[in-house]
Design an enzyme around this catalytic site. Structure first.
Site, PDB file in Angstrom:
ATOM      1  N   HIS A 262      -8.602 -31.316  15.059  1.00  8.79           N
ATOM      2  CA  HIS A 262      -9.063 -31.445  16.449  1.00  8.79           C
ATOM      3  C   HIS A 262      -9.009 -32.896  16.918  1.00  8.79           C
ATOM      4  O   HIS A 262      -9.850 -33.347  17.695  1.00  8.79           O
ATOM      5  CB  HIS A 262     -10.481 -30.892  16.624  1.00  8.79           C
ATOM      6  CG  HIS A 262     -10.594 -29.422  16.384  1.00  8.79           C
ATOM      7  ND1 HIS A 262     -10.339 -28.487  17.367  1.00  8.79           N
ATOM      8  CD2 HIS A 262     -10.912 -28.706  15.283  1.00  8.79           C
ATOM      9  CE1 HIS A 262     -10.501 -27.268  16.875  1.00  8.79           C
ATOM     10  NE2 HIS A 262     -10.851 -27.386  15.611  1.00  8.79           N
TER      11      HIS A 262
ATOM     12  N   ASN B 205     -14.185 -22.194  19.406  1.00  9.21           N
ATOM     13  CA  ASN B 205     -12.756 -22.195  19.710  1.00  9.21           C
ATOM     14  C   ASN B 205     -12.505 -21.343  20.942  1.00  9.21           C
ATOM     15  O   ASN B 205     -13.416 -20.693  21.467  1.00  9.21           O
ATOM     16  CB  ASN B 205     -11.942 -21.643  18.539  1.00  9.21           C
ATOM     17  CG  ASN B 205     -11.802 -22.631  17.394  1.00  9.21           C
ATOM     18  OD1 ASN B 205     -11.814 -23.837  17.594  1.00  9.21           O
ATOM     19  ND2 ASN B 205     -11.666 -22.117  16.183  1.00  9.21           N
TER      20      ASN B 205
ATOM     21  N   TYR C 293     -19.214 -30.582   9.038  1.00  9.43           N
ATOM     22  CA  TYR C 293     -19.039 -31.270  10.308  1.00  9.43           C
ATOM     23  C   TYR C 293     -19.875 -32.547  10.360  1.00  9.43           C
ATOM     24  O   TYR C 293     -19.380 -33.613  10.735  1.00  9.43           O
ATOM     25  CB  TYR C 293     -19.395 -30.345  11.473  1.00  9.43           C
ATOM     26  CG  TYR C 293     -18.241 -29.467  11.886  1.00  9.43           C
ATOM     27  CD1 TYR C 293     -17.641 -28.598  10.981  1.00  9.43           C
ATOM     28  CD2 TYR C 293     -17.739 -29.499  13.177  1.00  9.43           C
ATOM     29  CE1 TYR C 293     -16.581 -27.798  11.349  1.00  9.43           C
ATOM     30  CE2 TYR C 293     -16.674 -28.704  13.559  1.00  9.43           C
ATOM     31  CZ  TYR C 293     -16.096 -27.848  12.636  1.00  9.43           C
ATOM     32  OH  TYR C 293     -15.046 -27.068  12.999  1.00  9.43           O
TER      33      TYR C 293
END
Length: 502
Positions: free
Chosen positions: A56, A129, A339
């Site tokens: 990303h 997403n 993350y």
């Protein structure tokens, strides 16, 4: 001489007499080492870039607001949903998955759809997403999957061979790949795509009741997508059409909007439905769990500084608030760690104190201390209270009233991840059967473009997966590949996929 109202200074605050020339030893002499501002400018320039996101990396963001339009307090105690009309500031980031920074926006890929809600109880990150499903259900395979979407270690090129070889060995991926190769594989821009939490999350209300939920942000602009040919022509003109479109939309007052809907499943029903409700490669049938409207998202401000607010934005599923929780979804459980850890590496120890990530309304009190770039107060108001428990008045303590209710799922935990009799073909078959003849033909042609460089053995392995979905599906993709000359340069598929019709 008039007084200067806004003087140029050094980073230490001293006024600068000039910003035009280096200091030299005479008109033709060498530079002087004492020219500290020259050294500062060069040294800072060398450090202006930070590592890009591993995935990303190429993204675009806006600021905006979320407004509650329907009452869902029976499902969650989260204060951002506490009353109709309540508003919450939001920072968005959309992205392609595989491309590096500077990659073309209009690639065939899944798009990230991430939202940071600055609630009065802290930040809630919806990190999703533009597809309701994902390629794999177990995070153990996620690093391998991402490697197939990035560059080959020898050629330094994208490898369709690796992509389809991996997918063929992970049949649960056929649902997502079907979406990726469909018309929705290249959205015109982020305003024309949906956003999904994809995972199953939990909401819990003031009475301690838990509900499993799916999050759907439905575009109000309508779906619009490019064909491969249209995208190729567009990329020849500009690689940054998403950034241009979003900037122009907001600058002209055409603010993109989405409507948030929930699917809600009572907690105990997870043990009785005939499918695994925590499998991120599956959707919940809308006939069983219809969409419940919640509110409206409007993105209406362009960040004043892209790097500060978008590049430094650190989204993580671990950022939840009271009333919102997790589920046994294996991919979600791993993302809770990975993350935040990615941000610690990329941005630094105190990344959540940066302006893009700092909570706006909540008091932030914790006992983290020291570390690199500790640019804010190193205690909670009392320098003696640097550990817990302690005896000092007003030192931060935990609040038992926000304790999440315990999970009540019974039985073997592996029921939600390692079952060998998982049906990976019914849902992609249902999706394929929704396509009309034109959509199917474009699906076949998109596959052919993506699979052109792929070896025959890998193609055959993928055909075998498609045959289990539908004989028509397999035959159509095979015929399109056979019709394409093997020497044609195919458009490489990037990392993820479009959204199925609902």
């Amino acid at each position: 001489m008039s007084e200067i109202k806004n003087r140029l200074t050094t980073t230490a605050g001293a006024p600068m007499p000039t910003n035009e020339h280096s200091q030299t030893a005479g008109p033709r002499g060498p530079l002087l080492l004492q020219d500290y501002q020259l050294l500062e400018k060069l040294a800072h320039q060398n450090r202006e870039r930070i590592p890009e996101r591993a995935v990303h990396a190429n993204g675009w963001g806006l600021e905006g607001i979320f407004t509650v339009t329907h009452d869902i307090t029976r499902y969650t105690r989260a204060k951002l949903f506490s009353e109709i009309g309540k508003t919450t500031d939001v920072l968005s980031r959309w992205s392609t998955v595989a491309g590096e920074q500077g990659a073309a926006d209009a690639e065939r890929d899944v798009r990230g759809f991430s939202l940071k809600f600055y609630t009065e109880e802290g930040n809630w990150d919806m990190v999703g997403n533009n597809t309701p499903v994902f390629f794999v259900r177990d995070a153990y395979k996620f690093p391998d999957f991402i490697r197939t979407q990035k560059r080959h270690p020898k050629t330094n090129l994208r490898s369709p061979e690796a992509m389809f070889d991996f997918w063929a060995a992970q049949p649960e991926s056929v649902h997502q790949v079907t979406i990726l190769m469909s018309d929705r594989g290249i959205p015109v821009n982020p305003s024309h795509m949906n956003g999904y939490g994809s995972h199953t999350f939990s909401f819990w209300n003031a009475d301690g009741e838990r509900f499993w939920v799916k999050l759907h942000f439905k575009t109000q602009q309508g779906h619009a997508h490019h064909t491969n040919a249209e995208a190729e022509r567009l990329i020849g003109k500009t690689r940054e059409n998403y950034q241009e479109d979003l900037y122009n939309m907001v600058n002209e007052g055409r603010f993109p909007k989405w409507t948030l809907f929930l699917q809600v499943m009572p907690e105990r029903e997870a043990e009785t439905v005939p499918y695994n409700p925590f499998d991120v490669t599956k959707v919940w049938p809308h006939a069983d769990y219809p969409l419940i409207e919640v509110g409206e998202l409007e993105m209406n401000r362009i960040p004043e500084n892209y790097f500060q607010m978008v590049e430094n934005a650190a989204y993580s599923p671990s950022n939840v608030v009271p009333g919102i929780g997790f589920s046994p979804d294996k991919m979600l459980q791993a993302r809770i760690f990975s993350y935040a850890d990615a941000h610690r590496y990329r941005l630094g120890t105190h990344y959540e104190a940066l302006p893009a990530n700092a909570p706006k309304a909540a008091d932030v009190n914790h006992y983290h201390k020291d570390g690199s770039m500790r640019f804010f107060r190193n205690d909670t108001g009392n320098p003696d209270a640097y550990y817990e428990p302690n005896q000092y008045e007003n030192a931060p303590v935990a609040d038992p009233s926000v304790q999440e209710p315990p999970l009540t799922i019974s039985g073997d935990a592996d029921r939600y991840g390692n079952a060998q009799d998982v049906d990976d073909y019914t849902q992609p078959r249902a999706l394929f059967n929704l396509f009309d003849d034109g959509q199917k033909q474009r699906l076949y042609e998109n596959y052919a473009a993506a699979m052109g460089p792929v070896s025959k053995p890998v193609k055959e392995r993928w055909y075998a997966v498609l045959a289990k979905v539908s004989a028509e599906y397999e035959a159509g993709v095979r015929a399109a590949n056979d019709a394409l000359d093997s020497d044609v340069n195919a458009v490489p598929v990037t990392d993820d996929t479009p959204v199925p019709a609902e």
